[in-house]
Design an enzyme around this catalytic site. Structure first.
Site, PDB file in Angstrom:
ATOM      1  CB  ALA A 138      23.601 -22.171  59.799  1.00 48.50           C
TER       2      ALA A 138
ATOM      3  CE1 TYR B   3      36.418 -10.715  72.951  1.00 50.73           C
ATOM      4  CE2 TYR B   3      37.915  -9.168  74.021  1.00 50.73           C
ATOM      5  CZ  TYR B   3      36.626  -9.543  73.657  1.00 50.73           C
ATOM      6  OH  TYR B   3      35.566  -8.754  73.998  1.00 50.73           O
TER       7      TYR B   3
ATOM      8  CG  ASP C 100      33.610 -13.817  52.486  1.00 49.75           C
ATOM      9  OD1 ASP C 100      33.290 -12.769  51.896  1.00 49.75           O
ATOM     10  OD2 ASP C 100      32.917 -14.334  53.369  1.00 49.75           O
TER      11      ASP C 100
ATOM     12  NE  ARG D 107      30.685 -10.211  54.347  1.00 50.65           N
ATOM     13  CZ  ARG D 107      30.761  -9.643  53.164  1.00 50.65           C
ATOM     14  NH1 ARG D 107      30.628  -8.324  53.077  1.00 50.65           N
ATOM     15  NH2 ARG D 107      30.967 -10.350  52.065  1.00 50.65           N
ATOM     16  CG  ASN D 108      34.788 -12.043  56.556  1.00 47.57           C
ATOM     17  OD1 ASN D 108      34.107 -12.392  57.504  1.00 47.57           O
ATOM     18  ND2 ASN D 108      34.524 -12.414  55.313  1.00 47.57           N
TER      19      ASN D 108
END
Length: 960
Positions: free
Chosen positions: A585, A658, A777, A781-782
């Protein structure tokens, strides 16, 4: 021959004695005579008239023998006859002889115990029986060297004369000499040295001052030390006192006497000085103790600082009090506005004893807020008295203008707040301007000052209202309201226009009604838009750095306070942007090529995090905070490391490593069909399993009942040779990286890989814990994956669209990953290192279920919260080794303090690696320079409040 020798010796002696003339007026001359043991000794004195013979030898216990005969005769000479013979006439020595009696078995006549006085000469008695010796000297019994400052004179007739005896000479000695070519040694001679008093006795008192109440016991001990027991010591007599004495020796030259003076029950009249005195031959000395007896105890306070204190908001403050009390204080408390203060992150107290009956107390106020001004009181009491001191603490806050509105009747009102009360100035300038502060000031119509409580001095921010009449201005212009206090200023501008007033004949016309309705609808629409905006989640850095405040209590460090080193700056024109890797967002992550990042002629693929154009100031500050946190942490192989940044001359860009394979969650799901599970490998050729890629995850809405947590697993077993990965060392070239990426992506996945991922993430989290950093968190996914199958922990933050991610549940204006959160985080908003350990256990379940969602089939509702509270835990994934499931269960312990630390988890998984695949972690070992010094975070956090936008517990009582 022996008889002839003796006859010659006797004749020589008689001849010498007979040569002395009568009267004895001629001074005598001492001679020595040597005879053998057992031979006859005959000495004759030819002096006219009566003579007296005296005989002395080295035996101190032997009495001097006296004879009045003209001749001294001994038939059988022994060593007892060795000594000096003197012939006296009329009291004068006519002549003297020293006689040696040679004994083949005895060379020395020894006195075994000798006492000498310090600083005097002493004789070690060891005379010779035969003077015909060489090297007559002295030695210590143990063979050690003689004292350096010892000087002595050997005397065959007496022994060894030691000059100026010192205390250090005390010990055991032996005389030695060379006789007939053979070295002879005497028996032991013990020398004791009596010390000489060279200084006054030393007096030490157990106390020099005593404060007591009537009826209490007074006891003081006087310790006197000296070189020997001849010292005299006493307390000067007191009628009501009892004195007892004890003494002891302190080594060879030390003596101690203790005189204890005791008064069972002191009275006021016993106050005074008590003197202990001691005396030795050197002189007298004394020491005095003072007793003060009180009828009643006391408490006395001394304020060492001004009791009225001004402190700027955000600064630290200390309130210090010194006080004396007897008896010892029973109660020492700090109060704020009549409420007792307990140690917390905002304030803590330190008490210290600085002397007899003297104490200090310090109240430390941490980062004072504008609301923490007020009355602080220190109260102290004992059994007899009490006292208190009060501090008035004023917290200065910057002035702030709350409103600038046009009231009715052309009245313009400006409301400001601050402490102390700000002064409001009005300025006017014609036309529409951006500043009017250079114009003359305008006198206000009215000024009102409001206090929270008018009955007591105000310590909080003060409201000041000031008004002016806008009708005094004849033209369109700009009015400025400026609030000023303590050099700080705040101002607001108001533009207005003078319009001709049109008087309407009818108040409620249809046009006016329509306008009112439209305005009302507009207000409702604006309120709805504001509400929607407030509900919009705010971007926030998940990683939090904590600092210790008091003991085991910690608070979050404001990341904006962390320093930023401009060495990270990288020129923008050396970045070439490519495709977008992820977007949220507020921002996005873009693949880019950096030219000259480490070498001037080298290109490197990097990931660049940036904000979207729609981002607000809070998002820009949050991205800068994320940059500061990454630069603070430093490098580690298992976190996404900072490579550079662009903060000057454009929007902020954060340049990081990266990771070519993306996040670990999607990597696991891609590899499900090629996963090799040890439990099924031996049956792989006989059975075909359903491809997990085509297995649909059950949705939260579709399942209302309890479900088995074991996911179905299918396998495609490749040949064994497919699992062998080349081991590379040194740096990768571009071609190497590409080949490595292709090889890693084509290789199958097995349990060894999952163990490796588990181990690497634990290593990375251990590093973060050593840096006092909480992730908040942690999930698959992290976790990013790069070549060599190296995992790196990251915080996606602005680059994740959490609004469309079902893993994040809406609570208030926050979206939180509830299924990964520890119970204390869900119910109490507490985030600690231990809550990260819980999340790590959920991540392990994700790994060994190959990317399945935790708590499958369970929606996040009141039933879910209730099950978590009651201790419900997930079952073991099908391909998880029992040891790894044990680690998961320990991470999910309800008591945070019983969960293992990340360092302990690393050690547990190392055992699994060493037992199963010692080579797994060898391919990505990290040089020591980049590992950091990751230490076990052994200090447990008692309470760390969440600084997230949602500060309320996720579950209220009605939800259960």
């Amino acid at each position: 021959m022996e008889g002839a020798h003796l006859a010659w010796e006797l004749a020589h002696a008689v001849l010498l004695l007979s040569l002395i003339p009568a009267g004895g007026s001629v001074p005598h001359e001492e001679s020595s005579l040597v005879v053998n043991k057992g031979e006859e000794l005959r000495l004759k004195c030819n002096e006219e008239g009566p003579v007296t013979w005296n005989f002395q030898n080295s035996d101190p216990s032997a009495k001097t023998r006296i004879s009045n005969e003209k001749e001294w005769h001994t038939k059988n000479a022994t060593i007892r006859d060795i000594g000096r013979y003197e012939c006296k006439s009329k009291g004068s020595i006519v002549n003297s002889f020293y006689v040696f009696v040679k004994d083949p078995n005895v060379l020395f006549l020894v006195d075994s115990l000798i006492y000498g006085k310090e600083d005097s000469d002493i004789l070690l008695v060891c005379p010779l029986t035969d003077p015909d010796v060489l090297n007559f000297t002295l030695r210590k019994c143990d063979g050690k060297p003689l004292p350096k400052n010892m000087t002595f004179i050997p005397n065959p007739q007496k022994g060894i004369i030691i000059k100026n005896v010192q205390r250090s000479f005390k010990g055991c000695y032996q005389c030695l000499a060379k006789h007939n070519g053979v070295e002879k040694i005497s028996e032991h001679i013990f020398l004791n040295v009596r010390p000489v008093h060279k200084a006054l006795p030393v007096i030490t008192l157990s106390k020099s001052y005593e404060l007591l109440k009537e009826g209490e016991e007074f006891e003081v001990t006087c310790i006197i030390t000296d070189v020997d027991s001849s010292v005299k010591a006493s307390w000067i007599s007191y009628k009501s006192a009892i004195v007892t004495s004890k003494s002891r020796n302190l080594g060879d030259y030390g003596y101690e006497r203790k005189l204890t003076l005791n008064i069972r029950s002191v009275g006021v009249n016993d106050s005074g000085e008590f003197t202990c005195q001691a005396e030795n031959p050197f002189g007298k000395t004394n020491a005095t103790v003072t007793l003060k007896a009180l009828a009643k105890g006391f408490v006395r306070l001394f304020a060492t600082m001004n009791t009225t204190i001004d402190i700027n908001a955000g600064q630290n403050g200390n309130l210090t009090v010194e006080y004396e009390a007897y008896p010892k204080p029973k109660e020492e408390v700090w109060m704020y506005m009549n409420e007792t203060l307990q140690n917390s992150s905002d304030h803590y107290v330190k008490f210290k004893t600085v002397g007899n009956n003297s104490y200090t107390s310090e109240l430390h106020l941490t980062r004072l807020k504008g609301t923490e001004g007020g009355i602080y009181t220190f109260f102290v009491s004992n059994s007899d008295a009490s006292s208190s001191v009060t501090f008035n603490v004023y917290v200065k806050t910057k002035p702030e203008i709350l409103t600038l509105d046009m009231l009715g009747n052309d009245i313009l009102q400006c409301v400001a707040t601050g402490f102390p009360a700000p002064t409001i100035y009005w300025y006017f300038c014609p036309g529409t301007e951006q500043r009017c502060l250079d114009s003359p000031t305008i006198s206000p119509m009215d000024v009102k000052v409001s206090y929270t409580n008018s009955s007591v001095p105000s310590f909080e921010r003060i409201l000041v209202e000031s008004t002016v009449n806008a009708s005094m201005f004849k033209s369109t212009g700009t009015i400025c309201c400026e609030a000023s206090s303590n050099g700080d200023k705040s101002s607001v501008f108001f533009n207005f226009a003078i319009k001709e007033q049109i008087r309407t004949h009818t108040l409620f016309t249809p046009l006016l009604i329509a306008f009112g309705v439209a305005a009302g609808l507009m207000c409702i629409i604006v309120m709805i838009l504001v509400y929607i905006y407030l509900q919009k989640p705010k971007y926030e850095v998940q990683w939090k750095v904590v600092e210790e405040i008091n003991g085991n209590n910690y608070v979050y460090i404001d990341p904006t306070q962390l320093p930023y080193d401009h060495k990270w700056e990288f020129p923008r024109n050396r970045l070439s942007f490519g495709k977008t890797l992820g977007a949220g967002a507020f921002g996005k992550v873009v693949e880019a090529t950096a030219y000259g990042l480490f070498k001037s002629d080298a290109a490197m693929t990097v990931a660049v995090k940036m904000l979207k154009p729609s981002a607000h100031l809070t998002e820009r500050e949050a991205l800068m905070s994320e940059l500061k946190v990454l630069s603070y942490l430093g490098n580690h192989i298992n976190i996404v490391n900072l490579l550079g940044a662009c903060t000057i001359g454009g929007p902020t860009l954060v340049i990081t490593e990266y990771c070519c394979y993306g996040d670990l969650l999607n990597f696991l799901r891609r590899k499900r069909d090629s996963f090799i599970c040890p439990k099924h490998e031996e049956h792989a050729e006989a059975a075909v399993y359903e491809n997990l890629l085509h297995q649909a995850e059950p949705t939260a809405d579709a399942v209302n009942e309890y479900m088995d947590m074991k996911p179905g697993v299918s396998y495609a077993v490749p040949p064994k040779a497919d699992k062998k990965r080349p081991v590379k060392s040194g740096s990768y070239t571009d071609q190497d990286v590409t080949l490595s990426m292709l090889e890693d992506d084509e290789l199958a996945l097995d349990v060894e890989d999952l163990l490796s991922f588990s181990y690497q993430v634990a290593k990375g989290m251990s590093f973060l814990a050593s840096k006092n950093c909480i992730h908040r968190d942690l999930a698959a996914r992290n976790i990013l994956l790069t070549h060599g199958r190296i995992t790196k922990i990251c915080d996606f933050g602005l680059a994740r669209d959490i609004r469309n991610d079902s893993n994040y549940v809406v609570k208030g204006n926050a979206r939180l990953p509830v299924k990964w959160m520890a119970p204390e985080s869900i119910f109490n908003c507490v985030y600690t290192f231990e809550s990260d350990v819980w999340s790590y256990g959920i991540l392990l379940w994700e790994l060994f279920s190959l990317g399945s969602s935790p708590y499958p089939g369970m929606p996040v509702d009141s039933k879910f919260y209730k099950m978590i509270k009651e201790g419900y835990r997930m079952f073991s994934p099908e391909c998880s080794p029992p040891e790894m499931y044990d680690i998961m269960k320990s991470c999910w312990d309800a008591d945070p303090l019983q969960r293992p630390t990340f360092k302990q988890i690393v050690q547990l998984i190392e055992q699994q690696l060493s037992d199963n695949a010692p080579r797994v972690y060898a391919n990505f070992s990290t040089p020591p320079s980049t590992q950091g010094n990751a230490t076990d975070h052994s200090v447990r956090i008692n309470s760390v409040g969440s600084s997230a936008s949602s500060t309320q517990p996720l579950l209220v009582r009605e939800d259960v």
